[in-house]
Design an enzyme around this catalytic site. Structure first.
Site, PDB file in Angstrom:
ATOM      1  N   SER A   1       0.853  -1.194   0.000  1.00 57.52           N
ATOM      2  CA  SER A   1       0.000   0.000   0.000  1.00 57.52           C
ATOM      3  C   SER A   1       0.885   1.238   0.000  1.00 57.52           C
ATOM      4  CB  SER A   1      -0.860   0.002   1.273  1.00 57.52           C
ATOM      5  OG  SER A   1      -1.510   1.240   1.435  1.00 57.52           O
TER       6      SER A   1
ATOM      7  N   TYR B   1      -1.744  -1.261  10.325  1.00 58.33           N
ATOM      8  CA  TYR B   1      -1.848  -1.519   8.890  1.00 58.33           C
ATOM      9  C   TYR B   1      -0.588  -1.018   8.169  1.00 58.33           C
ATOM     10  CZ  TYR B   1      -3.855  -1.154   4.139  1.00 58.33           C
ATOM     11  OH  TYR B   1      -4.119  -1.259   2.788  1.00 58.33           O
TER      12      TYR B   1
HETATM   13  P1  NAI Z   1     -11.565  -5.433   0.337  1.00 59.24           P
HETATM   14  O1  NAI Z   1     -11.854  -5.270   1.788  1.00 59.24           O
HETATM   15  O2  NAI Z   1     -12.650  -5.167  -0.650  1.00 59.24           O
HETATM   16  O3  NAI Z   1     -10.926  -6.874   0.056  1.00 59.24           O
HETATM   17  C1  NAI Z   1     -10.033  -7.493   0.946  1.00 59.24           C
HETATM   18  C2  NAI Z   1     -10.247  -8.986   0.863  1.00 59.24           C
HETATM   19  O4  NAI Z   1      -9.386  -9.642   1.820  1.00 59.24           O
HETATM   20  C3  NAI Z   1     -11.696  -9.364   1.198  1.00 59.24           C
HETATM   21  O5  NAI Z   1     -12.219 -10.198   0.184  1.00 59.24           O
HETATM   22  C4  NAI Z   1     -11.565 -10.088   2.532  1.00 59.24           C
HETATM   23  O6  NAI Z   1     -12.528 -11.101   2.721  1.00 59.24           O
HETATM   24  C5  NAI Z   1     -10.141 -10.651   2.428  1.00 59.24           C
HETATM   25  N1  NAI Z   1      -9.637 -11.023   3.756  1.00 59.24           N
HETATM   26  C6  NAI Z   1      -9.684 -10.289   4.889  1.00 59.24           C
HETATM   27  N2  NAI Z   1      -9.230 -11.001   5.939  1.00 59.24           N
HETATM   28  C7  NAI Z   1      -8.880 -12.226   5.445  1.00 59.24           C
HETATM   29  C8  NAI Z   1      -8.362 -13.416   6.031  1.00 59.24           C
HETATM   30  N3  NAI Z   1      -8.111 -13.512   7.345  1.00 59.24           N
HETATM   31  N4  NAI Z   1      -8.132 -14.489   5.231  1.00 59.24           N
HETATM   32  C9  NAI Z   1      -8.390 -14.416   3.894  1.00 59.24           C
HETATM   33  N5  NAI Z   1      -8.895 -13.329   3.281  1.00 59.24           N
HETATM   34  C10 NAI Z   1      -9.133 -12.239   4.054  1.00 59.24           C
HETATM   35  O7  NAI Z   1     -10.343  -4.477   0.022  1.00 59.24           O
HETATM   36  P2  NAI Z   1      -9.613  -4.082  -1.334  1.00 59.24           P
HETATM   37  O8  NAI Z   1      -9.682  -2.627  -1.413  1.00 59.24           O
HETATM   38  O9  NAI Z   1     -10.041  -4.914  -2.469  1.00 59.24           O
HETATM   39  O10 NAI Z   1      -8.108  -4.446  -0.896  1.00 59.24           O
HETATM   40  C11 NAI Z   1      -7.344  -5.508  -1.436  1.00 59.24           C
HETATM   41  C12 NAI Z   1      -5.913  -5.330  -0.981  1.00 59.24           C
HETATM   42  O11 NAI Z   1      -5.416  -4.078  -1.462  1.00 59.24           O
HETATM   43  C13 NAI Z   1      -5.744  -5.330   0.528  1.00 59.24           C
HETATM   44  O12 NAI Z   1      -4.536  -5.997   0.865  1.00 59.24           O
HETATM   45  C14 NAI Z   1      -5.620  -3.842   0.862  1.00 59.24           C
HETATM   46  O13 NAI Z   1      -4.885  -3.634   2.027  1.00 59.24           O
HETATM   47  C15 NAI Z   1      -4.868  -3.352  -0.381  1.00 59.24           C
HETATM   48  N6  NAI Z   1      -5.001  -1.933  -0.617  1.00 59.24           N
HETATM   49  C16 NAI Z   1      -6.223  -1.358  -0.910  1.00 59.24           C
HETATM   50  C17 NAI Z   1      -6.311  -0.012  -1.162  1.00 59.24           C
HETATM   51  C18 NAI Z   1      -7.588   0.673  -1.495  1.00 59.24           C
HETATM   52  O14 NAI Z   1      -7.590   1.906  -1.648  1.00 59.24           O
HETATM   53  N7  NAI Z   1      -8.689  -0.024  -1.658  1.00 59.24           N
HETATM   54  C19 NAI Z   1      -5.111   0.865  -1.104  1.00 59.24           C
HETATM   55  C20 NAI Z   1      -3.893   0.161  -0.810  1.00 59.24           C
HETATM   56  C21 NAI Z   1      -3.854  -1.173  -0.585  1.00 59.24           C
END
Ligand code: NAI
Length: 283
Positions: A165, A178
């Site tokens: 990130s 985080y």
């Molecule tokens: P999101 O919350 O929509 O998706 C995250 C996914 O990780 C979800 O499907 C969730 O069920 C899964 N997850 C959470 N805990 C888990 C566990 N214990 N075991 C397995 N799966 C688990 O978020 P998004 O935005 O799609 O984020 C995806 C990645 O991108 C994450 O790592 C987030 O930190 C990173 N990110 C997102 C940004 C944003 O602006 N949306 C910015 C920078 C990084």
């Protein structure tokens, strides 16, 4: 329709964690890889009632399996949904066994699962369990999944892409666990890149800025409450800090991941690449 840019991905097998939500970055990555003809494993967490948080609102098993089926139907690839909790070694090992049983080998691993707990909170007031859990999901989850899946990549070589990130590089306010975890992901990526270079496995990380997903909508909602503003006002304020003048789309992160998975990035390993609309610029 296939993406002609990455013909080399055709027939490869990719595992993407946190890919069970259609609105998320993980699903966009799985779809982009499937467009290039890769078989995809979508892995995600299905929280119990007690484990649910505002951010862990992933769909149920039926919906996630349907997502995998629709990718298979649309792109003519093999696609599988596997339930996993990246904080549990037993669960991760079971996922690896399922993947091995279905595909034998893996060429692309995308460690994308992530979450945030216990925010907003300064370090000196941060709830300990929330702090530890946030680091467990975001950092130790990458270690656990890599430990289980990299052995399936050794015969063919391939690419690991870890989701870090912008917060790994610029300290966000009141979201310390985080940020620390994501900074750890960047270093873990570099460590793995050196260790695996001789095995033909390249390892890179991706540092998205503000991408329009549930994660970001939740964040704006939270910030709006704290600042006594509207969600729309928070979003507008954020947009002002982004030179390209808009939030990013999941697909724009997926484009970078597909590039890092393909041979088009054959001389790149150990990098932490920003995809932030210019919000973060480094020398
Ligand atoms: P999101 O919350 O929509 O998706 C995250 C996914 O990780 C979800 O499907 C969730 O069920 C899964 N997850 C959470 N805990 C888990 C566990 N214990 N075991 C397995 N799966 C688990 O978020 P998004 O935005 O799609 O984020 C995806 C990645 O991108 C994450 O790592 C987030 O930190 C990173 N990110 C997102 C940004 C944003 O602006 N949306 C910015 C920078 C990084």
């Amino acid at each position: 329709m296939e993406n002609p840019m990455y013909q080399d991905l055709k027939g490869q097998t990719a595992l993407v964690t946190g890919a069970g939500k259609k609105s998320g970055i993980g699903y966009a990555i799985a779809e982009k890889l499937a467009q290039s003809g890769a078989n995809v494993v979508l892995a995600d967490f299905i929280p119990s009632q007690e484990e649910k948080t505002p951010l862990l609102i992933a769909a149920g098993l039926k919906e996630m399996t349907a997502l995998a089926d629709s990718l298979a139907g649309q792109y003519g690839v093999r696609a599988l949904f596997v339930e996993v909790d990246v904080t549990s070694t037993a669960s991760v090992d079971q996922m690896a066994a399922d993947v091995k049983a279905h595909f034998e080998q893996v060429q692309i691993l995308c460690n994308n699962a992530g979450t945030v707990l216990g925010v907003p909170s300064a370090v000196h007031t941060y709830d300990e369990n929330a702090w530890l859990k946030t680091i467990d999901v975001n950092l130790h989850g990458v270690y656990r999944v890599s430990k289980a899946i990299v052995p399936l990549m050794m015969d063919t070589g391939g690419a690991v892409i870890n989701m870090a990130s912008r917060a790994a590089k610029v300290p966000p306010l009141f979201n310390g666990a985080y940020a620390v975890a994501k900074a750890g992901v960047v270093m873990l990526t570099k460590v793995m890149a050196r260790e695996l270079a001789g095995s033909g496995i390249r390892v890179n990380s991706v540092c998205p800025g503000v991408i329009d997903t549930d994660f970001t909508r939740w964040r704006f909602g939270l910030e709006a409450q704290i600042l006594n503003a509207t969600e729309e006002a928070r979003r507008e304020e954020m947009v002002q800090t982004i030179p390209l003048g808009r939030l990013g789309a999941s697909e724009e992160v997926a484009n970078l991941v597909a590039f890092l998975a393909s041979d088009q990035s054959s001389y790149m390993t150990g990098q932490a690449i920003n995809v932030t609309g210019g919000q973060l610029m480094e020398l």
